[in-house]
Design a protein around this motif. Structure first.
Motif, mmCIF file in Angstrom:
data_model
loop_
_atom_site.group_PDB
_atom_site.id
_atom_site.type_symbol
_atom_site.label_atom_id
_atom_site.label_comp_id
_atom_site.label_asym_id
_atom_site.label_seq_id
_atom_site.Cartn_x
_atom_site.Cartn_y
_atom_site.Cartn_z
ATOM 1 N N GLY A 125 -101.379 -0.507 -23.298
ATOM 2 C CA GLY A 125 -102.555 -0.238 -24.093
ATOM 3 C C GLY A 125 -103.054 -1.105 -25.218
ATOM 4 N N MET A 126 -101.988 -1.505 -26.040
ATOM 5 C CA MET A 126 -101.996 -2.251 -27.151
ATOM 6 C C MET A 126 -102.338 -3.691 -26.591
ATOM 7 S SD MET A 126 -99.839 -0.731 -30.556
ATOM 8 C CE MET A 126 -98.241 -0.749 -29.935
ATOM 9 N N THR A 127 -101.645 -4.088 -25.555
ATOM 10 C CA THR A 127 -102.081 -5.511 -24.801
ATOM 11 C C THR A 127 -103.471 -5.384 -24.519
ATOM 12 O OG1 THR A 127 -99.784 -5.590 -24.104
ATOM 13 C CG2 THR A 127 -101.788 -6.797 -23.009
ATOM 14 N N ALA A 128 -103.855 -4.382 -24.006
ATOM 15 C CA ALA A 128 -105.636 -4.313 -23.590
ATOM 16 C C ALA A 128 -106.074 -4.628 -24.876
ATOM 17 C CB ALA A 128 -106.050 -3.292 -22.753
ATOM 18 N N GLU A 129 -105.994 -3.647 -25.924
ATOM 19 C CA GLU A 129 -106.729 -3.726 -27.060
ATOM 20 C C GLU A 129 -106.799 -5.224 -27.826
ATOM 21 O OE1 GLU A 129 -107.309 -4.059 -31.352
ATOM 22 O OE2 GLU A 129 -105.209 -4.264 -30.547
ATOM 23 N N TYR A 130 -105.498 -5.899 -27.894
ATOM 24 C CA TYR A 130 -105.835 -7.206 -28.465
ATOM 25 C C TYR A 130 -106.272 -8.198 -27.780
ATOM 26 C CZ TYR A 130 -101.883 -9.949 -26.132
ATOM 27 O OH TYR A 130 -101.241 -10.500 -25.179
ATOM 28 N N SER A 254 -111.003 -30.098 -21.200
ATOM 29 C CA SER A 254 -112.390 -30.807 -21.399
ATOM 30 C C SER A 254 -113.202 -31.408 -20.025
ATOM 31 C CB SER A 254 -111.990 -32.177 -22.246
ATOM 32 O OG SER A 254 -111.302 -33.047 -21.490
ATOM 33 N N GLN A 255 -112.198 -31.569 -19.178
ATOM 34 C CA GLN A 255 -113.037 -31.902 -17.947
ATOM 35 C C GLN A 255 -113.852 -30.807 -17.186
ATOM 36 O OE1 GLN A 255 -109.546 -33.339 -15.836
ATOM 37 N NE2 GLN A 255 -109.392 -35.144 -17.087
ATOM 38 N N LYS A 256 -113.206 -29.507 -17.457
ATOM 39 C CA LYS A 256 -113.700 -28.201 -16.897
ATOM 40 C C LYS A 256 -114.811 -27.581 -17.686
ATOM 41 C CE LYS A 256 -110.003 -27.809 -13.436
ATOM 42 N NZ LYS A 256 -110.571 -27.915 -12.104
ATOM 43 N N GLY A 257 -115.173 -28.340 -18.685
ATOM 44 C CA GLY A 257 -116.209 -27.579 -19.794
ATOM 45 C C GLY A 257 -115.820 -27.252 -20.981
ATOM 46 N N SER A 258 -115.033 -28.217 -21.830
ATOM 47 C CA SER A 258 -114.424 -27.892 -23.079
ATOM 48 C C SER A 258 -113.955 -26.284 -23.260
ATOM 49 C CB SER A 258 -115.683 -28.247 -23.943
ATOM 50 O OG SER A 258 -116.200 -29.278 -23.909
ATOM 51 N N LEU A 259 -113.146 -26.137 -22.332
ATOM 52 C CA LEU A 259 -112.631 -24.682 -22.445
ATOM 53 C C LEU A 259 -111.564 -24.633 -23.322
ATOM 54 C CD1 LEU A 259 -112.041 -24.363 -18.629
ATOM 55 C CD2 LEU A 259 -113.996 -23.944 -19.601
ATOM 56 N N PHE A 260 -111.244 -23.051 -23.936
ATOM 57 C CA PHE A 260 -110.410 -22.679 -24.729
ATOM 58 C C PHE A 260 -109.417 -22.176 -23.925
ATOM 59 C CE2 PHE A 260 -114.364 -22.700 -27.145
ATOM 60 C CZ PHE A 260 -114.032 -23.275 -28.423
ATOM 61 N N ALA A 261 -108.120 -22.224 -24.432
ATOM 62 C CA ALA A 261 -106.907 -21.947 -23.751
ATOM 63 C C ALA A 261 -106.091 -21.097 -24.737
ATOM 64 C CB ALA A 261 -106.381 -22.774 -22.894
ATOM 65 N N THR A 262 -105.518 -20.118 -24.617
ATOM 66 C CA THR A 262 -104.562 -19.426 -25.396
ATOM 67 C C THR A 262 -103.408 -18.674 -24.562
ATOM 68 O OG1 THR A 262 -104.166 -17.848 -27.142
ATOM 69 C CG2 THR A 262 -105.849 -17.467 -25.675
ATOM 70 N N ARG A 263 -102.190 -18.612 -25.042
ATOM 71 C CA ARG A 263 -101.143 -17.773 -24.648
ATOM 72 C C ARG A 263 -100.564 -16.963 -25.365
ATOM 73 N NH1 ARG A 263 -97.569 -15.115 -22.518
ATOM 74 N NH2 ARG A 263 -96.304 -15.780 -20.583
ATOM 75 N N PRO A 264 -101.141 -15.900 -25.526
ATOM 76 C CA PRO A 264 -100.952 -14.669 -26.575
ATOM 77 C C PRO A 264 -99.911 -13.759 -26.115
ATOM 78 C CG PRO A 264 -102.846 -13.953 -25.505
ATOM 79 C CD PRO A 264 -102.666 -15.340 -25.089
ATOM 80 N N THR A 265 -99.022 -13.017 -27.203
ATOM 81 C CA THR A 265 -98.123 -12.009 -26.856
ATOM 82 C C THR A 265 -98.425 -10.844 -27.754
ATOM 83 O OG1 THR A 265 -96.050 -11.581 -26.789
ATOM 84 C CG2 THR A 265 -96.617 -13.185 -28.275
ATOM 85 N N LEU A 266 -98.178 -9.784 -27.338
ATOM 86 C CA LEU A 266 -98.748 -8.559 -28.209
ATOM 87 C C LEU A 266 -97.971 -8.505 -29.375
ATOM 88 C CD1 LEU A 266 -99.595 -5.589 -28.529
ATOM 89 C CD2 LEU A 266 -97.512 -4.737 -27.340
ATOM 90 N N PHE A 267 -96.498 -9.057 -29.475
ATOM 91 C CA PHE A 267 -95.737 -8.855 -30.433
ATOM 92 C C PHE A 267 -96.270 -9.602 -31.587
ATOM 93 C CE2 PHE A 267 -93.146 -7.948 -26.683
ATOM 94 C CZ PHE A 267 -93.174 -6.401 -27.048
ATOM 95 N N TYR A 269 -99.335 -9.900 -32.318
ATOM 96 C CA TYR A 269 -100.553 -9.142 -32.787
ATOM 97 C C TYR A 269 -100.323 -8.057 -33.213
ATOM 98 C CZ TYR A 269 -104.038 -12.145 -30.470
ATOM 99 O OH TYR A 269 -104.824 -13.446 -30.063
ATOM 100 N N ILE A 270 -99.027 -7.505 -33.316
ATOM 101 C CA ILE A 270 -98.749 -6.119 -33.823
ATOM 102 C C ILE A 270 -97.422 -6.520 -34.842
ATOM 103 C CG2 ILE A 270 -99.709 -4.640 -32.211
ATOM 104 C CD1 ILE A 270 -96.705 -4.239 -31.446
ATOM 105 N N ALA A 278 -103.281 -0.522 -36.792
ATOM 106 C CA ALA A 278 -104.617 -0.590 -36.371
ATOM 107 C C ALA A 278 -104.757 -0.535 -34.911
ATOM 108 C CB ALA A 278 -105.208 -1.681 -36.987
ATOM 109 N N SER A 279 -103.964 -1.106 -34.264
ATOM 110 C CA SER A 279 -103.937 -1.449 -32.628
ATOM 111 C C SER A 279 -103.719 0.097 -32.299
ATOM 112 C CB SER A 279 -102.867 -2.255 -32.214
ATOM 113 O OG SER A 279 -103.065 -2.716 -30.736
ATOM 114 N N ALA A 280 -102.492 0.594 -32.480
ATOM 115 C CA ALA A 280 -102.357 2.143 -32.019
ATOM 116 C C ALA A 280 -103.631 3.161 -32.283
ATOM 117 C CB ALA A 280 -101.060 2.424 -32.750
ATOM 118 N N ALA A 281 -103.863 2.927 -33.406
ATOM 119 C CA ALA A 281 -105.206 3.985 -33.861
ATOM 120 C C ALA A 281 -106.274 3.683 -32.959
ATOM 121 C CB ALA A 281 -105.565 3.654 -35.252
#
Length: 325
Positions: A125-130, A254-267, A269-270, A278-281
């Motif tokens: 759930g907190m993964t979905a939140e962030y 850039s070739q596919k449209g100046s895209l943004f890419a990220t590799r996030p992890t929950l830990f 973000y909390i 805040a995430s749990a609330a």
């Protein structure tokens, strides 16, 4: 002596050994927690196989999500007391009847939420939140693509994204999973076994592409996920259930449209206490209001973790799975 699932060597589900394990006493800032339920997540497989390294090496107790009752508190703990109902996502060590854990990683569970429900929703759930509120802030009118729509994070994210006003597209691997996802907020479902998900996304969006792709699948959905995005769209890669993505030239963005890419992890973000609270609330709010429903689709005894892992890897599970302790 309490029991736990202990991994002494990396490998398949069979390396999960249910045996006696010393718990220890809570030190300063810690509590002794008696688990009532523990959540199953794909990240547990990554640690078991060695794809992710356990913080203290081998042997270790896996598991990143659980809920239970505070049995004792260490020196300096004033925020919790014996008998409190609490839950957490991380640190590793949940596959145990009891554990010692830092008090600042625990949050109190509202009385309206069951402990088994909490155990199965904290990490997911907190993964979905962030993902939906911070990695890419979903707004009314956005169109999103969520891979593994019938998974634990996917079913929560579908409901939450729909409530945020998005058009929600998901990929699944069977007709049954498509029906499940459709009942959890998804407007359009794509069976990746029978259909080209890139072409279907283009057809569904009239060629425009989606604003964001949330991708926990990895190898099997790359680089197709990039081809689903509108110019300057965002690709959030937060897992790799099909295997890690091979190294690629960043110029492809850039070739596919100046895209943004990220590799996030929950830990990340909390990481701070304020972010965790805040995430749990936010999660407790959408679940408590009924906006997001947490359905436990599978249960296993904690002693049968090996079977649960085998079923998870064989894609036999859907949504939330919990271990009863």
């Amino acid at each position: 002596m309490m029991k736990a699932n202990v991994v002494s060597a990396h490998g398949g589900p069979e390396v999960l050994e249910w045996r006696g394990h010393e718990t220890g006493e809570p030190g300063p800032g810690e509590v002794l927690l008696r688990h009532v339920a523990v959540g199953l997540n794909y990240i547990d497989v990554y640690f078991r196989t060695g794809l992710y390294a356990a913080p203290n090496g081998l042997p270790f107790v896996p598991g990143n999500e659980g809920a239970g009752i505070v049995e004792a508190v260490g020196d300096g703990v004033t925020s919790l007391k014996q008998g409190d109902r609490v839950a957490y996502a991380g640190p590793i060590g949940a596959y145990a009847e009891m554990r010692v854990i830092s008090a600042d990683r625990l949050v109190k569970v509202p009385d309206s939420i069951g402990l088994d429900e909490a155990a199965g929703m904290m990490l997911k759930g907190m993964t979905a939140e962030y993902l939906l509120r911070r990695t890419f802030e979903v707004k009314p009118g956005d169109t999103i693509l969520f891979h593994a729509a019938a998974g634990g994070v996917g079913l929560i994210a579908g409901q939450w994204a729909k409530a945020l006003g998005a058009t929600v597209i998901g990929t699944v691997g069977s007709k049954e999973k498509a029906e499940l996802a459709a009942a959890n907020g998804y407007d359009h479902l794509i069976n990746y076994r029978d259909e080209d998900f890139v072409e279907r996304v283009k057809d569904t969006t009239g060629g425009k592409g989606v604003d964001v792709v949330y991708d926990s699948v990895g190898k099997d959905t790359f680089p197709g996920s990039l081809d689903c995005l509108r110019p300057r769209g965002t690709w959030a890669s937060f897992g790799q259930s099909s295997g890690p993505i091979d190294p690629f030239n960043i110029a492809i963005l850039s070739q596919k449209g100046s895209l943004f890419a990220t590799r996030p992890t929950l830990f990340t973000y909390i990481a701070s206490r304020a972010e965790l609270e805040a995430s749990a609330a936010a999660l407790f709010d959408v679940v408590g209001s009924g906006t997001v429903k947490i359905r436990i689709n599978q249960r296993y005894p904690l002693s049968d973790a090996a079977r649960a892992h085998a079923d998870l890897e064989a894609r036999k599970t859907t949504g939330t799975t919990v271990f009863d302790v």
